[in-house]
Write a protein that holds these residues in place. Sequence first.
Motif, PDB file in Angstrom:
ATOM      1  N   ARG A  66      73.135  42.210  17.837  1.00 41.45           N
ATOM      2  CA  ARG A  66      73.834  41.684  19.009  1.00 41.45           C
ATOM      3  C   ARG A  66      73.046  40.515  19.576  1.00 41.45           C
ATOM      4  NH1 ARG A  66      73.894  41.865  24.610  1.00 41.45           N
ATOM      5  NH2 ARG A  66      75.932  42.183  25.599  1.00 41.45           N
ATOM      6  N   LEU A  67      73.722  39.375  19.744  1.00 41.86           N
ATOM      7  CA  LEU A  67      73.098  38.199  20.342  1.00 41.86           C
ATOM      8  C   LEU A  67      73.717  37.951  21.705  1.00 41.86           C
ATOM      9  CD1 LEU A  67      73.083  35.772  17.260  1.00 41.86           C
ATOM     10  CD2 LEU A  67      71.315  37.396  17.962  1.00 41.86           C
ATOM     11  N   ASP A  68      72.907  37.920  22.742  1.00 46.36           N
ATOM     12  CA  ASP A  68      73.397  37.695  24.106  1.00 46.36           C
ATOM     13  C   ASP A  68      73.663  36.209  24.301  1.00 46.36           C
ATOM     14  OD1 ASP A  68      73.962  37.607  26.782  1.00 46.36           O
ATOM     15  OD2 ASP A  68      72.377  38.997  27.370  1.00 46.36           O
ATOM     16  N   LYS A  69      74.901  35.862  24.659  1.00 45.63           N
ATOM     17  CA  LYS A  69      75.279  34.466  24.861  1.00 45.63           C
ATOM     18  C   LYS A  69      75.446  34.126  26.341  1.00 45.63           C
ATOM     19  CE  LYS A  69      75.652  33.273  20.485  1.00 45.63           C
ATOM     20  NZ  LYS A  69      74.851  32.198  19.883  1.00 45.63           N
ATOM     21  N   GLY A  70      74.827  34.923  27.226  1.00 41.17           N
ATOM     22  CA  GLY A  70      74.897  34.648  28.658  1.00 41.17           C
ATOM     23  C   GLY A  70      76.287  34.834  29.210  1.00 41.17           C
ATOM     24  N   ASN A  71      76.777  33.823  29.949  1.00 43.13           N
ATOM     25  CA  ASN A  71      78.083  33.942  30.602  1.00 43.13           C
ATOM     26  C   ASN A  71      79.228  34.060  29.615  1.00 43.13           C
ATOM     27  OD1 ASN A  71      76.910  33.801  33.123  1.00 43.13           O
ATOM     28  ND2 ASN A  71      77.151  31.565  33.297  1.00 43.13           N
ATOM     29  N   SER A  72      79.029  33.593  28.393  1.00 39.53           N
ATOM     30  CA  SER A  72      80.107  33.663  27.398  1.00 39.53           C
ATOM     31  C   SER A  72      80.119  34.992  26.655  1.00 39.53           C
ATOM     32  CB  SER A  72      79.968  32.499  26.404  1.00 39.53           C
ATOM     33  OG  SER A  72      78.715  32.553  25.744  1.00 39.53           O
ATOM     34  N   GLY A  73      79.309  35.961  27.099  1.00 44.19           N
ATOM     35  CA  GLY A  73      79.332  37.293  26.499  1.00 44.19           C
ATOM     36  C   GLY A  73      78.365  37.405  25.343  1.00 44.19           C
ATOM     37  N   ALA A  74      78.671  38.288  24.434  1.00 44.33           N
ATOM     38  CA  ALA A  74      77.783  38.554  23.307  1.00 44.33           C
ATOM     39  C   ALA A  74      78.475  38.210  21.996  1.00 44.33           C
ATOM     40  CB  ALA A  74      77.355  40.017  23.303  1.00 44.33           C
ATOM     41  N   GLU A  75      77.662  37.870  21.022  1.00 43.38           N
ATOM     42  CA  GLU A  75      78.150  37.682  19.661  1.00 43.38           C
ATOM     43  C   GLU A  75      77.415  38.675  18.767  1.00 43.38           C
ATOM     44  OE1 GLU A  75      79.162  33.941  16.859  1.00 43.38           O
ATOM     45  OE2 GLU A  75      77.040  34.092  17.409  1.00 43.38           O
ATOM     46  N   TRP A  76      78.166  39.334  17.907  1.00 42.54           N
ATOM     47  CA  TRP A  76      77.573  40.277  16.964  1.00 42.54           C
ATOM     48  C   TRP A  76      77.525  39.620  15.593  1.00 42.54           C
ATOM     49  CZ3 TRP A  76      76.093  45.533  17.795  1.00 42.54           C
ATOM     50  CH2 TRP A  76      76.175  45.923  19.138  1.00 42.54           C
ATOM     51  N   VAL A  77      76.372  39.694  14.962  1.00 38.97           N
ATOM     52  CA  VAL A  77      76.158  39.071  13.657  1.00 38.97           C
ATOM     53  C   VAL A  77      75.876  40.175  12.638  1.00 38.97           C
ATOM     54  CG1 VAL A  77      74.781  37.452  12.325  1.00 38.97           C
ATOM     55  CG2 VAL A  77      75.257  36.993  14.746  1.00 38.97           C
ATOM     56  N   ILE A  78      76.706  40.235  11.610  1.00 34.09           N
ATOM     57  CA  ILE A  78      76.618  41.298  10.606  1.00 34.09           C
ATOM     58  C   ILE A  78      76.348  40.663   9.251  1.00 34.09           C
ATOM     59  CG2 ILE A  78      77.842  43.234   9.531  1.00 34.09           C
ATOM     60  CD1 ILE A  78      79.746  42.721  12.231  1.00 34.09           C
ATOM     61  N   ASN A  79      75.263  41.060   8.614  1.00 36.14           N
ATOM     62  CA  ASN A  79      74.978  40.639   7.246  1.00 36.14           C
ATOM     63  C   ASN A  79      75.215  41.827   6.331  1.00 36.14           C
ATOM     64  OD1 ASN A  79      73.739  37.753   6.961  1.00 36.14           O
ATOM     65  ND2 ASN A  79      72.943  38.572   8.882  1.00 36.14           N
ATOM     66  N   GLY A  80      76.238  41.694   5.490  1.00 36.74           N
ATOM     67  CA  GLY A  80      76.686  42.830   4.695  1.00 36.74           C
ATOM     68  C   GLY A  80      75.935  43.007   3.392  1.00 36.74           C
ATOM     69  N   VAL A  81      76.171  44.159   2.774  1.00 35.51           N
ATOM     70  CA  VAL A  81      75.482  44.520   1.529  1.00 35.51           C
ATOM     71  C   VAL A  81      76.378  44.361   0.310  1.00 35.51           C
ATOM     72  CG1 VAL A  81      73.930  46.124   2.696  1.00 35.51           C
ATOM     73  CG2 VAL A  81      76.120  46.964   1.814  1.00 35.51           C
ATOM     74  N   GLY A  82      77.674  44.200   0.529  1.00 36.38           N
ATOM     75  CA  GLY A  82      78.618  44.119  -0.584  1.00 36.38           C
ATOM     76  C   GLY A  82      79.251  45.468  -0.896  1.00 36.38           C
ATOM     77  N   VAL A  83      80.498  45.435  -1.333  1.00 38.91           N
ATOM     78  CA  VAL A  83      81.196  46.657  -1.728  1.00 38.91           C
ATOM     79  C   VAL A  83      80.447  47.305  -2.897  1.00 38.91           C
ATOM     80  CG1 VAL A  83      83.330  47.572  -2.715  1.00 38.91           C
ATOM     81  CG2 VAL A  83      83.435  45.821  -0.936  1.00 38.91           C
ATOM     82  N   GLY A  84      80.215  48.601  -2.788  1.00 36.55           N
ATOM     83  CA  GLY A  84      79.516  49.335  -3.834  1.00 36.55           C
ATOM     84  C   GLY A  84      78.028  49.425  -3.636  1.00 36.55           C
ATOM     85  N   ALA A  85      77.495  48.744  -2.603  1.00 38.55           N
ATOM     86  CA  ALA A  85      76.041  48.664  -2.440  1.00 38.55           C
ATOM     87  C   ALA A  85      75.530  49.398  -1.201  1.00 38.55           C
ATOM     88  CB  ALA A  85      75.600  47.205  -2.397  1.00 38.55           C
ATOM     89  N   LEU A  86      76.348  50.257  -0.602  1.00 39.86           N
ATOM     90  CA  LEU A  86      75.859  51.027   0.540  1.00 39.86           C
ATOM     91  C   LEU A  86      74.684  51.903   0.112  1.00 39.86           C
ATOM     92  CD1 LEU A  86      79.158  52.236   2.290  1.00 39.86           C
ATOM     93  CD2 LEU A  86      77.648  50.364   2.994  1.00 39.86           C
ATOM     94  N   LEU A  87      73.694  52.010   0.988  1.00 36.47           N
ATOM     95  CA  LEU A  87      72.525  52.834   0.722  1.00 36.47           C
ATOM     96  C   LEU A  87      72.706  54.229   1.308  1.00 36.47           C
ATOM     97  CD1 LEU A  87      69.686  50.269   1.580  1.00 36.47           C
ATOM     98  CD2 LEU A  87      70.777  50.727  -0.641  1.00 36.47           C
TER      99      LEU A  87
END
Length: 446
Positions: A66-87
């Motif tokens: 979660r990245l706090d963007k102040g008055n404009s709220g928050a942005e969530w940044v997700i870096n995925g692992v790819g289908v089939g690669a869940l740990l």
Amino acid sequence: MRPRRFLPAGPLKGRIRVPGDKSISHRSIMLGALAVGETRVTGLLEGEDVLATAAAMRAMGASVKRLDKGNSGAEWVINGVGVGALLQPEAPLDMGNSGTSTRLLMGLVASHPITATFTGDGSLSKRPMGRVIDPLTTMGASFEASAGGRLPLILKGADTPVPITYRLPVASAQVKSAILLAGLNTPGITTVIEPVPTRDHSERMLRGFGADITVETDADGARVISIRGEAELRPQTIEVPGDPSSAAFFIVAALVVPGSEVLIENVGLNPTRAGIIEVLRLMGGSIEEVSPREVGGEPVADLLVRHSALRGIAVDPAIVPSMVDEFPALFVAASLAEGVTTTSGLEELRVKESDRISVMATALAAAGARVEEREDGLVITGTGGEPLVGTNGAIATHLDHRIAMSMAIAGLVSRTGVEVDDTRPIATSFPVFESMLAQLATDLAA
């Protein structure tokens, strides 16, 4: 416990923006975690349910920040692992109170060669998971569940998942979504047939992330949804529209509190979710769509809602799937309407966070409403706009956030107020609910 008495309020005035749609928020994190690359999400609902999904995806290898963007709220940044690669998660996945997190994540895990333990709070642990366990078992997953197919349970994903064609025995977007998510990592084509259409956020978002998914209608009018497995998902930039289920409480409040006029900004109006608006309009509610637009493949508008003289109607059971979570709020509106409102086909409400038919019947009767409970719904004779009497003691909410919020709205149109026994569950879906009420009604007593 955190009890609170919600007292009568004067006219509700002003504009609000409800938190992001919970269904879309869950799916944006899950699919972002399966895409290769960086997905960015704004407007995410930061309630406990969605945070449980975020924690689970982190536990299975994705980066979710979660990245706090102040008055404009928050942005969530997700870096995925790819289908089939869940740990494989190192600890049990705590789902809290979230049935959506549980059922959809069971689908994700089912076609990955990992083992996960799902746990939840007391309310979630009472909810049966059999309707998801059955099709996922057919696909090759195995389960060790508590009595009655309940949490806690251990899910062992299939080493070689098998595609299936599954006809939903009951309308359920969660079951449909669980099977489609399992199909992402299953060779071949997985198909779900739904005789009654349910919310289609999964189909829209899967297509947006690049999955090969088709939706057709068969000769009997059923929707046939097919997904080709071993997918490669592309990261997305997502703006989550406002949750219509959260907006419903303020729509009802503005309709039933005399003198009210409220603008609710940026509400998602997906036709598979907007049944409550259609029903309230049939009851005479003034709900105007302002600046209709499309955001991320979802229809959105601002809603201008004015106090209206509502009248009772017989609610068509065919509309139930498009407003199944909004019935507690509708029951409050019906209690203040002129005449009789009849609802049927609501058996699904008995296996939500609580038995919402029985719990709302008891709660509204305690507040002075005239309610008849039937096996599949309620028959409510309204006051014709006169305030409800109010409660002497506290309403038992049974850890159900929608019961708590619905009865809070009932308190605004009562003579003596309505006390709910615990407002803490509201944080699971709508953590700023009470502050928004205060914002619209400055003379609302705490």
